[in-house]
Motif scaffolding. Sequence first.
Motif, PDB file in Angstrom:
ATOM      1  N   PHE A 117       0.855  -1.193   0.000  1.00  0.00           N
ATOM      2  CA  PHE A 117       0.000   0.000   0.000  1.00  0.00           C
ATOM      3  C   PHE A 117       0.890   1.241   0.000  1.00  0.00           C
ATOM      4  O   PHE A 117       0.960   1.971   0.999  1.00  0.00           O
ATOM      5  CB  PHE A 117      -0.919  -0.012   1.223  1.00  0.00           C
ATOM      6  N   PRO A 118       1.579   1.523  -1.113  1.00  0.00           N
ATOM      7  CA  PRO A 118       2.531   2.650  -1.136  1.00  0.00           C
ATOM      8  C   PRO A 118       1.870   4.017  -1.010  1.00  0.00           C
ATOM      9  O   PRO A 118       2.538   4.988  -0.659  1.00  0.00           O
ATOM     10  CB  PRO A 118       3.213   2.494  -2.505  1.00  0.00           C
ATOM     11  N   ASN A 119       0.580   4.089  -1.276  1.00  0.00           N
ATOM     12  CA  ASN A 119      -0.119   5.373  -1.205  1.00  0.00           C
ATOM     13  C   ASN A 119      -0.789   5.616   0.144  1.00  0.00           C
ATOM     14  O   ASN A 119      -1.586   6.546   0.289  1.00  0.00           O
ATOM     15  CB  ASN A 119      -1.157   5.467  -2.313  1.00  0.00           C
ATOM     16  N   GLY A 120      -0.478   4.760   1.104  1.00  0.00           N
ATOM     17  CA  GLY A 120      -1.053   4.938   2.434  1.00  0.00           C
ATOM     18  C   GLY A 120      -1.832   3.721   2.877  1.00  0.00           C
ATOM     19  O   GLY A 120      -2.356   2.966   2.061  1.00  0.00           O
ATOM     20  N   ARG A 121      -1.897   3.536   4.167  1.00  0.00           N
ATOM     21  CA  ARG A 121      -2.579   2.377   4.727  1.00  0.00           C
ATOM     22  C   ARG A 121      -4.070   2.422   4.437  1.00  0.00           C
ATOM     23  O   ARG A 121      -4.659   3.498   4.321  1.00  0.00           O
ATOM     24  CB  ARG A 121      -2.346   2.316   6.245  1.00  0.00           C
ATOM     25  N   PRO A 122      -4.720   1.245   4.362  1.00  0.00           N
ATOM     26  CA  PRO A 122      -6.185   1.236   4.239  1.00  0.00           C
ATOM     27  C   PRO A 122      -6.824   2.021   5.379  1.00  0.00           C
ATOM     28  O   PRO A 122      -6.293   2.106   6.484  1.00  0.00           O
ATOM     29  CB  PRO A 122      -6.522  -0.261   4.325  1.00  0.00           C
ATOM     30  N   ARG A 123      -7.989   2.577   5.094  1.00  0.00           N
ATOM     31  CA  ARG A 123      -8.625   3.496   6.045  1.00  0.00           C
ATOM     32  C   ARG A 123      -8.839   2.883   7.424  1.00  0.00           C
ATOM     33  O   ARG A 123      -8.637   3.528   8.450  1.00  0.00           O
ATOM     34  CB  ARG A 123      -9.965   3.979   5.482  1.00  0.00           C
ATOM     35  N   GLU A 124      -9.251   1.605   7.451  1.00  0.00           N
ATOM     36  CA  GLU A 124      -9.539   1.007   8.751  1.00  0.00           C
ATOM     37  C   GLU A 124      -8.290   0.853   9.607  1.00  0.00           C
ATOM     38  O   GLU A 124      -8.369   0.829  10.847  1.00  0.00           O
ATOM     39  CB  GLU A 124     -10.225  -0.356   8.583  1.00  0.00           C
ATOM     40  N   CYS A 125      -7.116   0.776   8.972  1.00  0.00           N
ATOM     41  CA  CYS A 125      -5.873   0.598   9.717  1.00  0.00           C
ATOM     42  C   CYS A 125      -5.491   1.852  10.498  1.00  0.00           C
ATOM     43  O   CYS A 125      -4.717   1.779  11.454  1.00  0.00           O
ATOM     44  CB  CYS A 125      -4.740   0.227   8.773  1.00  0.00           C
TER      45      CYS A 125
END
Length: 286
Positions: free
Chosen positions: A272-280
């Motif tokens: 996830f190079p563009n940022g962690r998933p929202r729930e994380c």
Amino acid sequence: MTTYTAFPDVQIIILLFSWVGLFIVANSAADNFYDDVDLTWGDHRAQILDEGKSLSLTLDKASGSGFRSKREYLFGRIDMEIKFVAGDSAGTVTAYYLSSEGPYHDEIDFEFLGNSSGEPYIVHTNVYAQGNGNREQKFYLWFDPTKNFHTYSIIWNLQSIIFLVDNIPVREYNNEEAIGVPFPSKQPMRVYSSLWNADQWATRGGLVKTNWSCAPFTAYYRNFNANACVASCTDCSSKMSAQGLEANGRRLLRWVQKYYMIYNYCTDLKRFPNGRPRECRRSRFM
């Protein structure tokens, strides 16, 4: 060779007994496999034994095998005691999971990845919602799961999904529908299990292949218990609003994740190079 480690902290043992005291429900009302499951594939490789008290799944070079529950459930707790393939089980996977039907299915997964003799099994967990998964966490176990039966449980309600091993929480996945993250909350699911060959990826990323000279490979099951709502028969509201982990459960979860977690999708920056998933971003315990 990796060895199985004992509890590293006396305080954890105290927490375990106080936590388990709240959850001694497994095995108290175990049903009969003849009444509870259908053998779905593998022919004679799937067998119900001991007048319905136990079940076995076998994998050989020709085929694996599997079963599923006769009933569909919507929220509740599912327990199963399993003893996994012993010895050189590299390349094999024993899957135990809940799944709905259809292309946009929901799924709550335990997958147990085999090993070369003497090495720990890897417990792979995942959650699918509306057909999308990619929410994996992986752990080593703190015991040898091939020597004796151990209880593997899923607690599922509108607030969260909790994965437990011998009543110890190894993962909590929270409902974050409020921020647009899908959660399995509407579709009933059956219980499934299968034993199959996955040597293209299961052990060391597929580097270790299945040793067919050790076949057949067999896993054993007993004490299936569904303290859950049978979706077609009853109002499931009583199972929907159960609470998540309390203080002792969270301490045990931190212990597991500190000592035994080996992969967490929430920290995989390459994936996830563009940022962690929202729930994380909302919780440490996903």
